[in-house]
Structures are given as C-alpha cells and as structure tokens.
Motif scaffolding. Structure first.
Motif, PDB file in Angstrom:
ATOM      1  N   VAL A 137      48.154  36.723  44.070  1.00 52.23           N
ATOM      2  CA  VAL A 137      48.878  35.524  43.647  1.00 52.23           C
ATOM      3  C   VAL A 137      49.515  34.864  44.863  1.00 52.23           C
ATOM      4  CG1 VAL A 137      50.747  34.638  42.192  1.00 52.23           C
ATOM      5  CG2 VAL A 137      49.294  36.499  41.367  1.00 52.23           C
ATOM      6  N   THR A 138      50.074  35.690  45.745  1.00 56.90           N
ATOM      7  CA  THR A 138      50.592  35.236  47.034  1.00 56.90           C
ATOM      8  C   THR A 138      50.131  36.233  48.089  1.00 56.90           C
ATOM      9  OG1 THR A 138      52.660  36.507  47.011  1.00 56.90           O
ATOM     10  CG2 THR A 138      52.662  34.371  45.858  1.00 56.90           C
ATOM     11  N   ALA A 139      50.517  35.991  49.318  1.00 61.14           N
ATOM     12  CA  ALA A 139      50.149  36.905  50.403  1.00 61.14           C
ATOM     13  C   ALA A 139      50.817  38.266  50.247  1.00 61.14           C
ATOM     14  CB  ALA A 139      50.523  36.291  51.751  1.00 61.14           C
ATOM     15  N   HIS A 140      51.840  38.360  49.388  1.00 62.49           N
ATOM     16  CA  HIS A 140      52.574  39.615  49.206  1.00 62.49           C
ATOM     17  C   HIS A 140      52.039  40.455  48.049  1.00 62.49           C
ATOM     18  CE1 HIS A 140      55.524  38.058  52.023  1.00 62.49           C
ATOM     19  NE2 HIS A 140      55.660  36.974  51.283  1.00 62.49           N
ATOM     20  N   THR A 141      51.060  39.951  47.309  1.00 61.70           N
ATOM     21  CA  THR A 141      50.553  40.665  46.139  1.00 61.70           C
ATOM     22  C   THR A 141      49.698  41.857  46.553  1.00 61.70           C
ATOM     23  OG1 THR A 141      50.419  38.541  44.982  1.00 61.70           O
ATOM     24  CG2 THR A 141      49.307  40.411  43.967  1.00 61.70           C
ATOM     25  N   GLY A 148      59.793  35.378  46.543  1.00 61.90           N
ATOM     26  CA  GLY A 148      58.592  34.638  46.896  1.00 61.90           C
ATOM     27  C   GLY A 148      57.312  35.407  46.671  1.00 61.90           C
ATOM     28  N   ARG A 149      57.373  36.534  45.957  1.00 59.05           N
ATOM     29  CA  ARG A 149      56.160  37.323  45.732  1.00 59.05           C
ATOM     30  C   ARG A 149      55.246  36.677  44.700  1.00 59.05           C
ATOM     31  NH1 ARG A 149      55.132  42.537  47.168  1.00 59.05           N
ATOM     32  NH2 ARG A 149      56.664  43.583  48.489  1.00 59.05           N
ATOM     33  N   PHE A 150      55.853  35.960  43.729  1.00 58.55           N
ATOM     34  CA  PHE A 150      55.033  35.328  42.698  1.00 58.55           C
ATOM     35  C   PHE A 150      55.029  33.813  42.839  1.00 58.55           C
ATOM     36  CE2 PHE A 150      53.478  34.128  38.543  1.00 58.55           C
ATOM     37  CZ  PHE A 150      52.520  35.101  38.307  1.00 58.55           C
ATOM     38  N   GLU A 151      56.197  33.237  43.100  1.00 58.08           N
ATOM     39  CA  GLU A 151      56.304  31.813  43.405  1.00 58.08           C
ATOM     40  C   GLU A 151      57.089  31.699  44.708  1.00 58.08           C
ATOM     41  OE1 GLU A 151      57.118  29.051  40.011  1.00 58.08           O
ATOM     42  OE2 GLU A 151      57.545  30.922  38.966  1.00 58.08           O
ATOM     43  N   PRO A 152      56.636  30.861  45.628  1.00 62.32           N
ATOM     44  CA  PRO A 152      57.219  30.834  46.979  1.00 62.32           C
ATOM     45  C   PRO A 152      58.722  30.597  47.025  1.00 62.32           C
ATOM     46  CG  PRO A 152      55.167  29.599  46.922  1.00 62.32           C
ATOM     47  CD  PRO A 152      55.487  29.947  45.499  1.00 62.32           C
ATOM     48  N   SER A 202      61.734  40.721  43.845  1.00 60.83           N
ATOM     49  CA  SER A 202      60.689  39.785  44.254  1.00 60.83           C
ATOM     50  C   SER A 202      61.340  38.571  44.890  1.00 60.83           C
ATOM     51  CB  SER A 202      59.854  39.341  43.046  1.00 60.83           C
ATOM     52  OG  SER A 202      58.936  38.325  43.419  1.00 60.83           O
TER      53      SER A 202
END
Length: 270
Positions: free
Chosen positions: A173-177, A201-205, A199
């Motif tokens: 979903v993001t670079a952290h997923t 910015g893990r799902f939405e920046p 979380s």
C-alpha cells in the motif's frame, strides 16, 4: 433440488442457491472461474450469472479490484451484519467507549474485525471537532497493511497467520507495507511485544494511527480498536503516550466487559 428442499416444501431453492453462493464467496471463492463455481454449487452457469447480478444489485456482493478479479462480500450484506451485531455484546459495549475515546482525544475511533485477509470496519465514532476520518462502516482494508488487522494477527498463533496468508501475495500500500510473510511476522512480533500497532504514514502518507486488540471471555482476539488523525496530532512523546495509553485502556475496558479477566495491556508509545 437439494435434499433439504425436497424434504421441506417451505424451503425456497432459489434463495438457498443464493445463500450458498454468498457463503462460497465469503469463504474465499471470488468466482473467477464460473464453470468451476457453477459445478461446485450444482447449478448452471446461466443461473450463477443471474445470482451474481441479483446479489450485486442488492449490494450483497461487489466486484473485487479490476476486470476479471471476481467478487467479494459487499457493503449491503456487511451493513446487515453490522445491524445484527448491534445487539451483540461487542457492539453494545464498544460503541459508547469508542465515542468517549474520540471525544477525549479529538480524533476518530474505530472497531474492526478480521475477515480472512481483510479487516472490516464495524464501528466508527468521530469527535465533534478537529480531524475526523472519512472511512465508513463496512470498509475493508488489507489486514497486513492496516494496523487493526496487524494487532489482531499479532495475537493469533503464528501457524494461524501462516494458514491465513498461505501463498497469497502481500500487496504494498505504501513503501512501509510488509510484502512477504517473514516481513509481516517480524512486524507482528514487534506489535505483540509493545501491545500496540502504530502507524505513521504506513497506510496513508499524512495519517497516523494506533491500534489495540480486543479479547473475548476466553482471551481470543475477536476485534481491534484504533484511533486515527493527522500525523501532527500524534507528535511529541507526551502526546503519543497519552494516545497510546488511552487506546490500550479502552481496549482493556471493552475486553473486561466481554468477560476477559486477564492482565490489562499496557501499551508502549515507543
């Protein structure tokens, strides 16, 4: 005609077929191969297509992803389930506690349950001021990427997590997923050790959130709660500690009212 319908003249075969198709989809058959699904349900492809179109019109199912990706349970059916759950202890107990949590912290509070590899939002409470999330009851998010899903998974046996994900592809979903099972298991271990799934910015920046697990009387992880807001609303060690502590306390209170007599979780702001 099924044996049940043959024995009971008041059973409606078309309704029974629709119910069995819904159960089939809920258990993981996305109906990407209509011939196979029709064969498994012992119906024709034409009947299957009619059932799919009817259930979609009633919002009991919805298309999954892009063209040819199949079907998933829809918000119409989830909404019915949510209203049914309203009479259940979990929903009755959690609603007021989440409402108070949202007002106290000034950010949105939610409750979700695990459904396969997804977490389904069942309760949403928003404050009368400041930021409020726009996520809706019935929304489904990938459990490996959303922190309510993560904290429930973190309290399941590792073997169960492996069974749930199997050979499934973990979409980023993001670079952290986490995109592999080993990465996910490492993250779940960290969530379990702190008692909270954070979380930023893990799902939405621009969104931060923190989740805690809810247990039933047996100690099983039956749900999770979280709060979410703009990242700026989570900044500062004191603010993070206050938010994390409030979420952990709310989850512990819900669990206690469901009959869980274990130790109250002490969430870390780390």
């Amino acid at each position: 005609m099924s044996d049940d319908a043959a024995e009971d003249p008041y059973i409606s075969p078309p309704v029974q077929r629709a119910a069995r198709l819904l159960r089939c989809i809920a258990e993981g058959d996305a109906v990407t191969n209509m011939a196979r699904t029709a064969r498994n349900l012992d119906i024709s492809r034409t009947t299957l297509l009619r059932l799919l179109r009817t259930l979609e019109a009633e919002r009991f199912i919805a298309p999954r992803g892009g063209e040819g990706a199949g079907w998933q349970i829809g918000t119409g059916l989830i909404g019915l389930a949510a209203r049914a759950f309203a009479a259940d202890d979990l929903m009755e107990v959690a609603g007021p506690i989440l409402g108070q949590l949202a007002e106290t912290l000034g950010i949105s509070a939610h409750l979700g349950v695990l459904d396969g590899r997804e977490v389904v939002y069942m309760i949403r409470r928003t404050p009368n001021f400041a930021f409020a999330s726009n996520i809706r009851v019935g929304s489904r998010l990938p459990a490996h990427a959303a922190n309510m899903g993560r904290i429930i998974l973190a309290h399941l046996p590792v073997e169960e997590v492996r069974r749930i994900f199997g050979r499934a592809t973990l979409q980023a979903v993001t670079a952290h997923t986490p995109t592999t099972l080993p990465q996910l298991l490492t993250l779940l271990e960290a969530d379990r050790s702190t008692g909270l799934a954070w979380s930023e910015g893990r799902f939405e920046p621009t969104i931060a959130s923190v989740a805690a697990v809810v247990r039933d009387a047996s100690g099983a992880p039956v749900a999770a709660i979280n709060v979410s807001g703009q990242i700026a609303q989570f900044e500062g060690a004191e603010r993070r500690a206050r938010i994390g502590g409030a979420v952990a306390a709310a989850a512990a209170e819900i669990s206690a009212r469901l009959g869980w007599a274990g130790a109250s979780p002490m969430g870390s702001a780390a």
